[in-house]
Scaffold this motif. Sequence first.
Motif, mmCIF file in Angstrom:
data_model
loop_
_atom_site.group_PDB
_atom_site.id
_atom_site.type_symbol
_atom_site.label_atom_id
_atom_site.label_comp_id
_atom_site.label_asym_id
_atom_site.label_seq_id
_atom_site.Cartn_x
_atom_site.Cartn_y
_atom_site.Cartn_z
ATOM 1 N N PHE A 143 -65.694 -27.524 0.768
ATOM 2 C CA PHE A 143 -67.231 -28.144 0.481
ATOM 3 C C PHE A 143 -67.362 -26.939 2.030
ATOM 4 C CE2 PHE A 143 -65.864 -31.258 -1.711
ATOM 5 C CZ PHE A 143 -66.280 -31.933 -2.588
ATOM 6 N N GLY A 144 -67.011 -26.891 2.865
ATOM 7 C CA GLY A 144 -66.962 -25.483 3.871
ATOM 8 C C GLY A 144 -66.234 -26.227 5.196
ATOM 9 N N SER A 145 -65.273 -26.811 4.556
ATOM 10 C CA SER A 145 -64.760 -27.644 5.699
ATOM 11 C C SER A 145 -62.978 -26.870 6.039
ATOM 12 C CB SER A 145 -64.494 -29.129 5.402
ATOM 13 O OG SER A 145 -63.499 -29.333 4.622
ATOM 14 N N GLY A 146 -62.650 -27.781 7.218
ATOM 15 C CA GLY A 146 -61.377 -26.619 7.439
ATOM 16 C C GLY A 146 -60.619 -27.767 8.431
ATOM 17 N N ALA A 147 -59.803 -27.061 9.148
ATOM 18 C CA ALA A 147 -59.064 -28.269 10.276
ATOM 19 C C ALA A 147 -59.122 -27.714 11.184
ATOM 20 C CB ALA A 147 -57.194 -27.771 9.810
ATOM 21 N N TYR A 148 -59.351 -28.183 12.292
ATOM 22 C CA TYR A 148 -59.878 -27.980 13.451
ATOM 23 C C TYR A 148 -57.981 -26.784 14.224
ATOM 24 C CZ TYR A 148 -63.476 -30.052 13.914
ATOM 25 O OH TYR A 148 -64.801 -31.014 14.457
ATOM 26 N N VAL A 149 -58.024 -25.402 15.032
ATOM 27 C CA VAL A 149 -57.771 -25.392 14.879
ATOM 28 C C VAL A 149 -56.900 -25.946 16.452
ATOM 29 C CG1 VAL A 149 -56.909 -23.105 16.719
ATOM 30 C CG2 VAL A 149 -58.881 -23.202 14.959
ATOM 31 N N VAL B 56 -46.155 -32.006 3.545
ATOM 32 C CA VAL B 56 -46.746 -31.105 4.472
ATOM 33 C C VAL B 56 -47.728 -30.378 5.469
ATOM 34 C CG1 VAL B 56 -47.247 -28.360 3.823
ATOM 35 C CG2 VAL B 56 -45.852 -29.289 2.092
ATOM 36 N N LEU B 57 -47.313 -29.749 6.745
ATOM 37 C CA LEU B 57 -48.257 -30.024 7.491
ATOM 38 C C LEU B 57 -49.152 -28.949 7.805
ATOM 39 C CD1 LEU B 57 -45.907 -32.204 10.524
ATOM 40 C CD2 LEU B 57 -47.809 -33.059 8.583
ATOM 41 N N PHE B 58 -50.838 -29.005 8.206
ATOM 42 C CA PHE B 58 -51.171 -27.986 8.337
ATOM 43 C C PHE B 58 -51.285 -27.956 10.044
ATOM 44 C CE2 PHE B 58 -54.939 -25.744 7.568
ATOM 45 C CZ PHE B 58 -54.624 -24.204 7.905
ATOM 46 N N GLU B 59 -50.981 -26.438 11.014
ATOM 47 C CA GLU B 59 -51.091 -26.723 12.154
ATOM 48 C C GLU B 59 -52.289 -24.901 12.287
ATOM 49 O OE1 GLU B 59 -47.708 -27.439 14.119
ATOM 50 O OE2 GLU B 59 -47.520 -29.611 13.347
ATOM 51 N N PRO B 60 -53.443 -25.243 11.940
ATOM 52 C CA PRO B 60 -53.463 -23.522 12.434
ATOM 53 C C PRO B 60 -53.718 -23.596 13.686
ATOM 54 C CG PRO B 60 -55.732 -24.934 11.679
ATOM 55 C CD PRO B 60 -53.996 -25.894 11.071
ATOM 56 N N ASP B 61 -53.531 -21.781 14.155
ATOM 57 C CA ASP B 61 -53.383 -21.817 15.790
ATOM 58 C C ASP B 61 -55.038 -20.331 15.858
ATOM 59 O OD1 ASP B 61 -52.210 -19.586 13.947
ATOM 60 O OD2 ASP B 61 -50.439 -18.862 15.301
ATOM 61 N N ALA B 62 -56.025 -20.476 14.829
ATOM 62 C CA ALA B 62 -56.520 -18.954 14.895
ATOM 63 C C ALA B 62 -57.284 -20.114 13.478
ATOM 64 C CB ALA B 62 -56.344 -18.401 14.751
ATOM 65 N N ALA B 63 -58.955 -19.774 13.796
ATOM 66 C CA ALA B 63 -59.523 -20.220 12.932
ATOM 67 C C ALA B 63 -59.462 -18.432 11.705
ATOM 68 C CB ALA B 63 -61.122 -18.966 12.906
ATOM 69 N N GLY B 64 -59.998 -19.232 10.488
ATOM 70 C CA GLY B 64 -59.594 -18.242 9.224
ATOM 71 C C GLY B 64 -58.874 -18.992 7.972
ATOM 72 N N ARG C 206 -58.005 -23.477 5.556
ATOM 73 C CA ARG C 206 -59.254 -22.614 7.145
ATOM 74 C C ARG C 206 -58.694 -23.556 8.205
ATOM 75 N NH1 ARG C 206 -64.905 -23.072 4.567
ATOM 76 N NH2 ARG C 206 -63.842 -20.958 3.224
ATOM 77 N N GLY C 207 -58.607 -22.700 8.780
ATOM 78 C CA GLY C 207 -58.609 -23.370 10.455
ATOM 79 C C GLY C 207 -60.152 -23.088 11.143
ATOM 80 N N VAL C 208 -60.661 -23.927 11.854
ATOM 81 C CA VAL C 208 -62.040 -24.050 11.988
ATOM 82 C C VAL C 208 -61.544 -23.895 13.931
ATOM 83 C CG1 VAL C 208 -63.175 -24.609 10.276
ATOM 84 C CG2 VAL C 208 -62.922 -26.238 11.771
ATOM 85 N N LEU C 209 -62.881 -23.488 14.572
ATOM 86 C CA LEU C 209 -62.517 -23.891 15.763
ATOM 87 C C LEU C 209 -63.467 -25.023 16.144
ATOM 88 C CD1 LEU C 209 -64.104 -20.520 17.242
ATOM 89 C CD2 LEU C 209 -61.591 -20.980 17.221
ATOM 90 N N ALA C 210 -63.354 -26.019 17.198
ATOM 91 C CA ALA C 210 -63.875 -26.692 17.327
ATOM 92 C C ALA C 210 -65.174 -26.928 18.383
ATOM 93 C CB ALA C 210 -62.741 -27.886 18.432
ATOM 94 N N PRO C 211 -65.740 -27.690 17.703
ATOM 95 C CA PRO C 211 -67.534 -27.627 18.492
ATOM 96 C C PRO C 211 -67.786 -27.592 19.829
ATOM 97 C CG PRO C 211 -67.243 -29.807 17.443
ATOM 98 C CD PRO C 211 -66.174 -28.932 16.833
#
Length: 135
Positions: free
Chosen positions: A41-47, A97-105, A130-135
């Motif tokens: 749904f176009g969502s992601g985890a904040y960087v 399993v943990l997802f810890e994005p360090d960048a958007a993408g 998917r990593g996304v930038l926080a608003p």
Amino acid sequence: MVRRAFLGAAIILAFSACEKEPAALAQLITDRDSLGFGGEFGSGAYVGTSVANTLIVTNEGLEPLTLTGVDVDGSAFLLGDVSALTLETYDRAFIQVLFEPDAAGEFEGLLTLQSNAENFPTKEIPLSGRGVLAP
């Protein structure tokens, strides 16, 4: 009254037909074949944050299932808690399993389970996030 008795017997027969006998040797069964973190749904985890997802592993064999290796590969993925390494018949283990994005993408990884299972001595579970930038 007869109709209710017949319906009850039909339900019992249907339930009995669905029961499955366990295999003789250990059998590794997972609740899904991939783990996703925020691609729906176009969502992601904040960087800079950490998001967890859990895989359920079940032994559907009579012999004990022993997980001899649980490894995660991928730059943004880490192995969290593993509840058990040896499972008796119909026992379950929970692998976090943990997802810890360090960048958007988009990110991809792989969870690899190694065991004494007859059906999957090695089972690979694709990981995506998917990593996304926080608003």
